[in-house]
Design a protein around this motif. Structure first.
Motif, PDB file in Angstrom:
ATOM      1  N   GLY A  66       0.808  -1.219   0.000  1.00  0.00           N
ATOM      2  CA  GLY A  66       0.000   0.000   0.000  1.00  0.00           C
ATOM      3  C   GLY A  66       0.835   1.260   0.000  1.00  0.00           C
ATOM      4  N   TYR A  67       1.967   1.220   0.681  1.00  0.00           N
ATOM      5  CA  TYR A  67       2.782   2.440   0.779  1.00  0.00           C
ATOM      6  C   TYR A  67       3.178   2.960  -0.597  1.00  0.00           C
ATOM      7  CZ  TYR A  67       6.201   5.826   2.340  1.00  0.00           C
ATOM      8  OH  TYR A  67       6.880   7.001   2.563  1.00  0.00           O
ATOM      9  N   ARG A  68       3.551   2.018  -1.450  1.00  0.00           N
ATOM     10  CA  ARG A  68       4.033   2.420  -2.784  1.00  0.00           C
ATOM     11  C   ARG A  68       2.953   3.142  -3.573  1.00  0.00           C
ATOM     12  NH1 ARG A  68       6.152  -2.694  -5.713  1.00  0.00           N
ATOM     13  NH2 ARG A  68       7.112  -1.099  -7.009  1.00  0.00           N
ATOM     14  N   ARG A  69       1.702   2.752  -3.316  1.00  0.00           N
ATOM     15  CA  ARG A  69       0.599   3.386  -4.047  1.00  0.00           C
ATOM     16  C   ARG A  69       0.283   4.771  -3.497  1.00  0.00           C
ATOM     17  NH1 ARG A  69      -1.111  -2.044  -4.003  1.00  0.00           N
ATOM     18  NH2 ARG A  69      -2.363  -1.753  -2.134  1.00  0.00           N
ATOM     19  N   GLY A  70       0.743   5.056  -2.274  1.00  0.00           N
ATOM     20  CA  GLY A  70       0.398   6.338  -1.636  1.00  0.00           C
ATOM     21  C   GLY A  70       1.419   7.433  -1.830  1.00  0.00           C
ATOM     22  N   VAL A  71       2.530   7.100  -2.499  1.00  0.00           N
ATOM     23  CA  VAL A  71       3.596   8.104  -2.641  1.00  0.00           C
ATOM     24  C   VAL A  71       4.066   8.222  -4.085  1.00  0.00           C
ATOM     25  CG1 VAL A  71       4.470   7.799  -0.280  1.00  0.00           C
ATOM     26  CG2 VAL A  71       5.440   6.405  -2.120  1.00  0.00           C
ATOM     27  N   THR A  72       4.457   9.442  -4.467  1.00  0.00           N
ATOM     28  CA  THR A  72       5.195   9.613  -5.710  1.00  0.00           C
ATOM     29  C   THR A  72       6.619   9.118  -5.437  1.00  0.00           C
ATOM     30  OG1 THR A  72       5.757  11.883  -5.080  1.00  0.00           O
ATOM     31  CG2 THR A  72       3.775  11.582  -6.423  1.00  0.00           C
ATOM     32  N   PRO A  73       7.408   8.782  -6.471  1.00  0.00           N
ATOM     33  CA  PRO A  73       8.712   8.140  -6.212  1.00  0.00           C
ATOM     34  C   PRO A  73       9.548   8.912  -5.179  1.00  0.00           C
ATOM     35  CG  PRO A  73       8.217   8.089  -8.537  1.00  0.00           C
ATOM     36  CD  PRO A  73       7.143   8.934  -7.900  1.00  0.00           C
TER      37      PRO A  73
END
Ligand code: ZN
Length: 344
Positions: free
Chosen positions: A155-162
């Motif tokens: 989920g974290y990856r989906r909540g942040v821009t790179p």
């Protein structure tokens, strides 16, 4: 605990509006798609530009909202620093986008940057999933719930821009000067490992991020990456340290709810809240051994969504672990079956 211990300095503004929180400090309130439905972001003005404090969730709507703020409220000056208090996606989410947008480094603590990079990375060999599955199995979480929570690992990856590959480190006690005003970096622990806030003695203002919030208790959780952590000890130590470090009448600009005064009252209330929760949990353990999953229903009301459930479980474990560390409970790890907390 009955009388309101904090005083709010503003009515809650509408989403997307920009409020002058203090001289040279703008406050932007943006929506979040969670039970906690908003976040406060701040801009500090200098002669040459603006320091942004936290960036919002990494969704397109948040970037668009920022563009509207940039167009209407910067007075022709650029953003010159992007300061992020901690790695959570509602704070770190747009850091990649915003640092690219303005050609700047990300400014944060080393630990928060490292965790953001770690969680945003690909779980190539599936080891993060396995650690998560083991954590929930040891916690006695039923299979159907565990499979939902384990899916949240990405989920974290989906909540942040790179998350930027490089950063500019700030650490406790460093001083950032913005528009001639000295802001001291204050590390708060417990909600995140090395959460950074900014305190100006001269202005008597504390930009607290999530380290101290006026209404909700900042989530203090044990997570699968460090199943035997003791974040509640970290948090209780931070409450003591902040009481010594900043005056009772400091104005607090938090990342959720609204700017307030009553800082020492709030610190005392948060400490008391956790002491009470520890007692409630200790008493429940007198009746029977509890799994971590059992402790959730001791401390929280039913009806939580998976997002809330993962925080509730982490928070319940944090309290159980503190009882163990204080010799008020024993943790037993049976050869088969979940870990058990009991009174010994
Ligand atoms: Zn947070």
């Amino acid at each position: 605990m009955d009388a309101p211990s904090v005083t709010y300095l503003f009515d809650t503004p509408d989403f997307g509006t920009v409020t002058r929180a203090a001289e040279g400090i703008l406050w932007v309130r943006l929506p979040l798609p969670f039970a906690l439905n908003h976040i406060n972001l701040y801009l500090l003005e200098s002669e040459t530009g603006w320091t942004v404090i936290d960036t919002g969730l990494g969704d397109p709507g948040t970037a668009e909202a920022w563009e509207r703020v940039f167009a209407a409220h910067l007075g022709g000056k650029p953003v010159e620093r992007v300061f992020v208090t901690h790695f959570h996606p509602d704070h770190m989410g747009q850091a990649g986008w915003m640092t690219e947008r303005w050609g700047l480094p990300l400014t944060t603590s080393r630990t928060e940057w490292l965790i953001a990079r770690m969680l945003a990375s690909d779980d190539g060999d599936g080891s993060r999933h396995r650690a998560s599955k083991l954590f929930y199995a040891n916690s006695g979480v039923p299979e159907d719930v565990s499979s939902i929570l384990t899916k949240r690992v990405d989920g974290y990856r989906r909540g942040v821009t790179p998350v930027p590959n490089a950063f500019e480190r700030v650490k406790d006690g460093d001083v950032l000067t913005v528009g001639g005003v000295a802001w001291e970096v204050t590390v708060g622990r417990g909600h995140a490992p090395e959460h950074v806030g900014l305190y100006s003695a001269e202005r008597n203002i504390f930009l607290s991020g999530d380290s101290i919030l006026p209404r909700i208790s900042p989530n203090i959780s044990v997570w699968p990456a460090e199943p035997e952590a003791d974040p509640l000890l970290d948090f209780m130590e931070t409450l003591d340290e902040f009481t010594r470090r900043m005056p009772a009448d400091v104005t607090v600009l938090p990342a959720h709810d609204a700017p307030f005064t009553g800082f020492h009252n709030r610190l005392a209330d948060l400490a008391e809240h956790h002491r009470q929760r520890l007692t409630v949990l200790e008493e429940a353990m007198a009746d029977r051994p509890l799994t971590a999953w059992d402790t959730v229903s001791v401390l929280f009301r039913p009806g939580m969504d998976p997002h809330q459930m993962s925080f509730a479980l982490g928070e319940a474990i944090a309290h159980a672990r503190r009882l163990v560390a204080e010799d008020r409970a024993v943790l037993e790890k049976p050869a088969v079956g979940p870990w058990l907390y009991h009174r010994g």
